[in-house]
Design a protein around this motif. Structure first.
Motif, short mmCIF file in Angstrom:
data_model
loop_
_atom_site.label_atom_id
_atom_site.label_comp_id
_atom_site.label_asym_id
_atom_site.label_seq_id
_atom_site.Cartn_x
_atom_site.Cartn_y
_atom_site.Cartn_z
N UNK A 1 2.12 -7.63 -0.56
CA UNK A 1 2.61 -8.16 0.72
C UNK A 1 1.81 -9.40 1.11
N UNK A 2 2.45 -10.37 1.79
CA UNK A 2 1.76 -11.63 2.08
C UNK A 2 0.47 -11.47 2.89
N UNK A 3 0.42 -10.47 3.78
CA UNK A 3 -0.77 -10.34 4.64
C UNK A 3 -1.87 -9.49 4.03
N UNK A 4 -1.63 -8.98 2.84
CA UNK A 4 -2.64 -8.11 2.23
C UNK A 4 -3.72 -8.92 1.54
N UNK A 5 -4.96 -8.61 1.90
CA UNK A 5 -6.11 -9.16 1.21
C UNK A 5 -7.16 -8.06 1.15
N UNK B 1 -9.67 -6.91 2.82
CA UNK B 1 -10.27 -7.14 4.14
C UNK B 1 -11.61 -6.44 4.27
N UNK C 1 -8.59 -0.86 -2.33
CA UNK C 1 -7.82 -2.06 -2.01
C UNK C 1 -7.41 -2.80 -3.27
N UNK D 1 -0.14 -2.05 -0.91
CA UNK D 1 0.59 -1.02 -0.17
C UNK D 1 2.01 -0.90 -0.69
N UNK E 1 -0.76 -16.09 5.51
CA UNK E 1 -0.51 -14.96 6.41
C UNK E 1 0.62 -15.29 7.38
N UNK F 1 -6.10 -1.84 7.91
CA UNK F 1 -6.14 -0.84 6.86
C UNK F 1 -5.17 0.31 7.14
N UNK G 1 1.59 -3.25 6.02
CA UNK G 1 0.91 -4.52 5.76
C UNK G 1 1.34 -5.64 6.68
N UNK H 1 9.43 3.48 4.73
CA UNK H 1 8.29 4.40 4.58
C UNK H 1 8.18 5.43 5.70
#
Lengths: 412, 256
Positions: A20-24, A26, A357, A361, B76, B169, B174, B237
């Motif tokens: 997903x684009x926002x996943x890093x 973190x 991580x 997801x 983002x 998290x 996400x 989900x």
């Protein structure tokens, strides 16, 4: 504004397949350090309590030392969190408006409760020493002495009674505090495990076993660090003695060896418990093979195989296990085993935090973590190798300072 | 000595009692009781995505970034569009370059050339915050900086968020990230500043094909509500128990 603009995580994350684009990544190195340090605190305290509560006489020497060491480790357990926060100036907010459905909200409360227990226990253990110092320094002159006297006088809190009755009461108080301290120490750390274990979005973390696994490995690492530091300090002292008087003892004496042997047995016990639980968790995941198992398997048996099975279980658990178990153990072998145990627990934290991580997801892609080595801005310092090293050396600096006021090791 | 201690204990006891009596005038309310006391809201914002209508132009993503001041050049984003290409061999190829901001202008999926003849089905899926009825992110916020409004939207208080990342998290979808400038948790809030003023969201307004719609689930006459009530819709989900409130028409099993 362009300089301030940092996408948190972009610096050290690379993506593979669909993420997903926002996943890093973190939660990076400091979140590895956080459970590692709280684990050491809890472990050191449990080790000292084995003597204070359960009367394991052969741990007497190590008990006092590990208690003081756990005080030195304590502030450092909070440091990684501070370095990790995007808004470190708001670190007190969880105490001001605790939102108790969150596992993190209670951190300040649990942490300070535990801190108070450790400090009070140390006070009772050292009360006699403090009073003796304050009395011995009375009447002497000199700026340093005056300051030292003032310090010890403050530390007595006005309680100068060293009668037999008073000292017996001190001992009772120590026993009581150590007794309360064990569950609180386990809670402090089991709670760190809960923070991870309760994240239902994360397939690797979500497990009710997580808190127990964390406690067991915490005790393992705490005992290992205390033993290691104890051996190093003893060796160092002997080295200094040897250079001043040529006739002094040349090797670690029988008494020290006895302490180390006893502690090693406890270490092995907790190590077995930790490994059993971790393997149970792994087997259960494989056997139930839920939706997430495909991606988990590809991470555990594929991408992170070396980290998990070679470095953590092999080098960090199995090798020290045999080193400690096999006969003809020497101090040298013990030191190697302890270093490996500490490394193994660190890798366990790493494989949980970073490994959790390592997959998206979406279950359709992977993320890879690249630890920033040379910092080029505040963020790469805080969440890089140097930030982690800052955290790692801090307890030793603090211990050195505390040990000057409250000496925790008697040298022969 | 003994009498001093007794006095001290007596005094403490008296003090505690005096302190506790006025406190007992306060009552602890469960969230449900509190909600009942304030009264039920007459609005529950929900979102409806018709994946059949989405062509992957990315105008929604661009509009969202401008409207909500998310730096344009960073990866983002509060909303994004995913492209799914399922080939006849059963493989699924997914990508979302820059969240689909510039549209899917290349035929290469995730950098891979795919023979058009081998494609069995392909479609686009817009994603945004699900404004869950049982939001995991709100549960885990240690300071209460993220919260659910009475009309169902989950917001973030930028002045109180400590930036621990626990909410990021905890979200199974996400949708959360750290705002590159404000350094606090950031997410789609259905353009709350707009919908609470009677406007529609930036993405809904920007969508030329009506693939995105927002509505009030508590209003039986709302066309979005009527569609959700009468059409076969699905959510993403649902196994996480978060009760997401973004409904999809034409959701495929391959959608992550």
């Amino acid at each position: 504004m362009a300089e301030e603009m940092v996408v948190h995580g972009l610096e050290w994350t690379t993506k593979e397949l669909f993420v997903y684009p926002n996943e890093f990544i973190y939660w990076s190195i400091q979140i590895v350090m956080y459970p590692y340090m709280t684990g050491l605190v809890a472990g050191a305290f449990v080790l000292s309590s084995l003597y204070h509560v359960f009367g394991q006489q052969d741990l007497k020497e190590l008990a006092r030392f590990s208690l003081v060491f756990s005080l030195a480790l304590l502030p450092v357990a909070a440091l990684p969190l501070l370095l990790h926060l995007q808004q470190p100036l708001r670190a007190a907010n969880p105490l001001l408006t605790p939102h108790f459905t969150s596992a993190i909200a209670a951190f300040g409360i649990v942490f300070s409760t535990y801190g108070m227990i450790v400090i009070s226990e140390i006070w009772f253990v050292y009360r006699r020493f403090i009073v003796e110092q304050a009395t011995a320094l009375t009447g002497q002159t000199g700026v340093a002495t005056t300051m030292k006297r003032a310090l010890y006088r403050t530390l007595t809190l006005g309680a100068y009674d060293l009668s037999e009755t008073a000292l017996t009461k001190d001992k009772k108080a120590v026993k009581l505090l150590a007794g309360i301290g064990i569950p609180v120490a386990c809670f402090l750390h089991g709670y760190a495990g809960f923070i991870f274990g309760s994240v239902k979005a994360n397939a690797l973390w979500m497990s009710p076993l997580m808190p127990v696994i964390f406690i067991m490995s915490a005790v393992v690492s705490g005992i290992a660090l205390c033993m290691l530091t104890y051996i190093v300090i003893m060796k160092w002292h002997q080295f200094r003695q040897r250079s001043s008087h040529a006739d002094a003892a040349t090797a670690i004496g029988g008494a020290e060896l006895e302490v180390i042997n006893k502690a090693a047995r406890y270490l092995l016990g907790f190590l077995v418990a930790a490994i059993s639980l971790e393997l149970l968790d792994l087997i259960f995941r494989g056997y139930t093979a839920m939706k997430s198992w495909d991606i988990l398997r590809s991470v555990m048996y594929g991408k992170d195989f070396v980290n998990i099975f070679v470095l953590q279980y092999g080098l960090g658990n199995l090798v020290p296990f045999f080193l400690l178990l096999l006969p003809r153990r020497t101090i040298g072998k013990t030191v190697v085993a302890l270093l490996l145990v500490l490394y193994g627990v660190f890798m366990m934290r790493w494989n949980v935090v970073i490994g959790g991580q390592a997959f998206s997801l979406s279950f359709a892609g992977y993320m890879h973590y690249h630890l920033p080595i040379i910092p080029h801005n505040l963020e790469t310092y805080r969440e890089g190798l140097l930030g982690a090293l800052t955290v790692a050396v801090m307890p030793f600096i603090l211990f050195w300072g505390i040990n000057r006021i409250l000496p925790s090791l008697r040298y022969r | 000595m003994a009498s001093t201690r007794r006095k001290f204990l007596q005094g403490s006891l008296a003090g505690i009692v005096t302190a506790v009596i006025p406190l007992s005038a306060f009552r602890f309310l469960s969230p449900d009781q509190a909600r009942a006391a304030v009264g039920e809201a007459d609005t529950r914002w929900v979102f409806l995505v018709d994946t059949h209508k989405c062509v992957g132009c990315g105008l929604c993503v661009a509009a969202c970034k401008r409207e909500n001041e998310i730096p344009y050049e960073v990866p983002v984003t509060r909303t994004w569009v995913e492209r799914y290409v399922v080939t006849k061999d059963g493989a699924t190829h997914i990508d979302s370059p820059l969240g689909g901001r510039d549209g899917f202008v290349s035929e290469r999926v995730a950098g891979q050339e795919i023979d058009p003849a081998s494609i069995s089905k392909a479609f686009f899926v817009p994603k945004l915050c699900n404004q869950c009825e049982n939001p995991a992110c709100v549960q885990v916020c240690p300071v209460g900086a993220t919260y659910q409004t009475r009309d169902g939207v989950v917001l973030v208080d930028r002045s109180w968020c400590i930036g621990c990342g626990y909410c990021i998290m905890a979200c199974p979808y996400g949708v959360r990230f750290f705002h590159p400038v404000h350094k606090v948790a950031e997410k789609c809030n259905f353009c709350y500043h707009r919908i609470s003023q009677g406007l529609t969201t930036a993405c809904v307004q920007a969508c030329p094909f009506g693939a995105r719609r927002i509505g009030n689930l508590k209003d039986q006459d709302d066309p979005v509500t009527q569609t959700i009530m009468t059409t076969r819709v699905a959510v993403l989900k649902d196994e996480y128990g978060t009760k997401p409130q973004v409904f999809y028409i034409g959701l495929d099993n391959e959608v992550r």
